[in-house]
Design a protein around this motif. Structure first.
Motif, PDB file in Angstrom:
ATOM      1  N   UNK A 191       0.837  -1.208   0.000  1.00  0.00           N
ATOM      2  CA  UNK A 191       0.000   0.000   0.000  1.00  0.00           C
ATOM      3  C   UNK A 191       0.870   1.255   0.000  1.00  0.00           C
ATOM      4  N   UNK A 192       1.917   1.255   0.777  1.00  0.00           N
ATOM      5  CA  UNK A 192       2.791   2.420   0.838  1.00  0.00           C
ATOM      6  C   UNK A 192       3.555   2.631  -0.469  1.00  0.00           C
ATOM      7  N   UNK A 193       3.899   1.547  -1.141  1.00  0.00           N
ATOM      8  CA  UNK A 193       4.569   1.682  -2.433  1.00  0.00           C
ATOM      9  C   UNK A 193       3.640   2.329  -3.459  1.00  0.00           C
ATOM     10  N   UNK A 194       2.374   1.924  -3.468  1.00  0.00           N
ATOM     11  CA  UNK A 194       1.404   2.553  -4.367  1.00  0.00           C
ATOM     12  C   UNK A 194       1.232   4.032  -4.038  1.00  0.00           C
ATOM     13  N   UNK A 195       1.178   4.346  -2.754  1.00  0.00           N
ATOM     14  CA  UNK A 195       1.096   5.749  -2.359  1.00  0.00           C
ATOM     15  C   UNK A 195       2.265   6.554  -2.907  1.00  0.00           C
ATOM     16  N   UNK A 196       3.456   5.999  -2.764  1.00  0.00           N
ATOM     17  CA  UNK A 196       4.664   6.701  -3.197  1.00  0.00           C
ATOM     18  C   UNK A 196       4.667   6.919  -4.701  1.00  0.00           C
ATOM     19  N   UNK A 197       4.325   5.876  -5.460  1.00  0.00           N
ATOM     20  CA  UNK A 197       4.327   5.993  -6.920  1.00  0.00           C
ATOM     21  C   UNK A 197       3.326   7.052  -7.377  1.00  0.00           C
ATOM     22  N   UNK A 198       2.131   7.043  -6.792  1.00  0.00           N
ATOM     23  CA  UNK A 198       1.119   8.012  -7.181  1.00  0.00           C
ATOM     24  C   UNK A 198       1.489   9.436  -6.826  1.00  0.00           C
ATOM     25  N   UNK A 199       1.916   9.648  -5.596  1.00  0.00           N
ATOM     26  CA  UNK A 199       2.226  11.002  -5.132  1.00  0.00           C
ATOM     27  C   UNK A 199       3.456  11.551  -5.849  1.00  0.00           C
ATOM     28  N   UNK A 200       4.502  10.750  -5.941  1.00  0.00           N
ATOM     29  CA  UNK A 200       5.723  11.205  -6.612  1.00  0.00           C
ATOM     30  C   UNK A 200       5.465  11.450  -8.095  1.00  0.00           C
ATOM     31  N   UNK A 201       4.710  10.560  -8.743  1.00  0.00           N
ATOM     32  CA  UNK A 201       4.409  10.744 -10.155  1.00  0.00           C
ATOM     33  C   UNK A 201       3.664  12.038 -10.429  1.00  0.00           C
ATOM     34  N   UNK A 202       2.640  12.331  -9.633  1.00  0.00           N
ATOM     35  CA  UNK A 202       1.875  13.562  -9.813  1.00  0.00           C
ATOM     36  C   UNK A 202       2.736  14.790  -9.536  1.00  0.00           C
ATOM     37  N   UNK A 203       3.553  14.723  -8.499  1.00  0.00           N
ATOM     38  CA  UNK A 203       4.417  15.863  -8.170  1.00  0.00           C
ATOM     39  C   UNK A 203       5.427  16.124  -9.282  1.00  0.00           C
ATOM     40  N   UNK A 204       5.984  15.069  -9.879  1.00  0.00           N
ATOM     41  CA  UNK A 204       6.952  15.248 -10.962  1.00  0.00           C
ATOM     42  C   UNK A 204       6.281  15.864 -12.189  1.00  0.00           C
ATOM     43  N   UNK A 205       5.088  15.397 -12.545  1.00  0.00           N
ATOM     44  CA  UNK A 205       4.372  15.941 -13.705  1.00  0.00           C
ATOM     45  C   UNK A 205       4.088  17.424 -13.502  1.00  0.00           C
TER      46      UNK A 205
END
Length: 283
Positions: free
Chosen positions: A74-88
């Motif tokens: 669950x935490x890995x999914x959180x990280x991928x989503x949050x980091x991906x949106x922040x990078x975009x």
């Protein structure tokens, strides 16, 4: 005598080069020792770890990875989503702002750019207190926006500088020809600046993705719920929860947290180097 002197100098240069290569190889090996220890330990049981920490496991205990993956998925999914949106969002703001500073003229442009450069001189840790106050004031505590907004506000500064320098080096004739064809400023950005600035945008994306992913202190300050937490802090919570019960699973969690950055480096190292060297040689 001249030939002998040149031959002796060449031999000394070869010996020095060999010495440099040996030293660099040793330094590289020492840098990988902690990673190898972490990987080996992740396949061991507590008995094997306590008996001989540096020994190889008698058999790989893959159940350590099963336990760690179940707790950290669950935490890995959180990280991928949050980091991906922040990078975009960082790339969008950096590209637009870099284009504005490179191609448009407006009052106070030079002063504003100098202020942006000055912000790069301030250590990031000094922003923790004011950012925390703002997050509390606007009711963003324990939400993913508490991570995204501070990340993009700080991460876009370097992106603006790099994008501005990259777009400024593009030939002015390209933009003039686009204007003659009826292309507006938005079209110049989308069809000329951004496509030609892809190497530097890739570099910014990789740099900020690594920085956001590795952030530890800020997520620990503003995210209270473990179900919303990113993996860097979740691994710490996992470590505290396990303690000495299952050290192998603890190290397996470290390996799982390291894999995304490793995969990112393997697939984007070429783009990163192209962006760093873009504009280094003009001709």
């Amino acid at each position: 005598m001249t030939i002998l002197r040149k031959g002796g100098r060449h031999a000394r240069e070869q010996r020095f080069q060999l010495l440099v290569e040996l030293v660099m190889g040793l330094i590289t090996l020492l840098a990988f020792v902690p990673i190898l220890v972490m990987l080996v330990t992740s396949f061991k049981t507590n008995v094997e770890i306590y008996h001989d920490f540096f020994a190889l496991p008698k058999r790989p205990h893959l159940e350590n990875y099963g336990d760690a993956f179940r707790l950290l998925f669950r935490n890995m999914l959180n990280t991928i989503g949050v980091v991906g949106l922040a990078v975009v969002l960082t790339l969008v703001l950096a590209a637009v702002s870099g284009f504005v500073f490179a191609r448009l003229d407006f009052p106070g442009k030079r002063l504003l750019y100098l202020l942006l450069l000055a912000l790069m001189m301030i250590p990031g840790n000094l922003y923790f207190a004011p950012n925390y106050v703002l997050i509390q004031k606007y009711g963003l505590f324990n939400t993913w926006w508490a991570l995204i907004f501070p990340w993009i506000s700080g991460g876009q500064i370097l992106g603006i500088v790099l994008c501005r320098n990259s777009i400024e080096q593009l030939p002015a004739d390209l933009f003039e020809a686009a204007r003659l064809e009826g292309c507006g400023e938005l079209g110049e950005l989308l069809y000329i600046a951004v496509p030609l600035a892809k190497p530097i945008l890739s570099t910014v994306a990789v740099m900020q993705m690594v920085g956001y992913y590795n952030d530890f202190i800020w997520p620990m300050m503003v995210i209270e719920s473990n179900t919303r937490q990113v993996i860097t802090v979740a691994v710490r919570v996992f470590t505290n929860a396990q303690g000495t019960v299952n050290i192998g699973s603890m190290f397996a969690g470290y390996v799982i947290a390291t894999l995304p950055i490793l995969v990112l480096f393997l697939f984007t190292s070429r783009l990163y180097m192209e962006g760093m060297t873009a504009g280094a040689v003009k001709g």
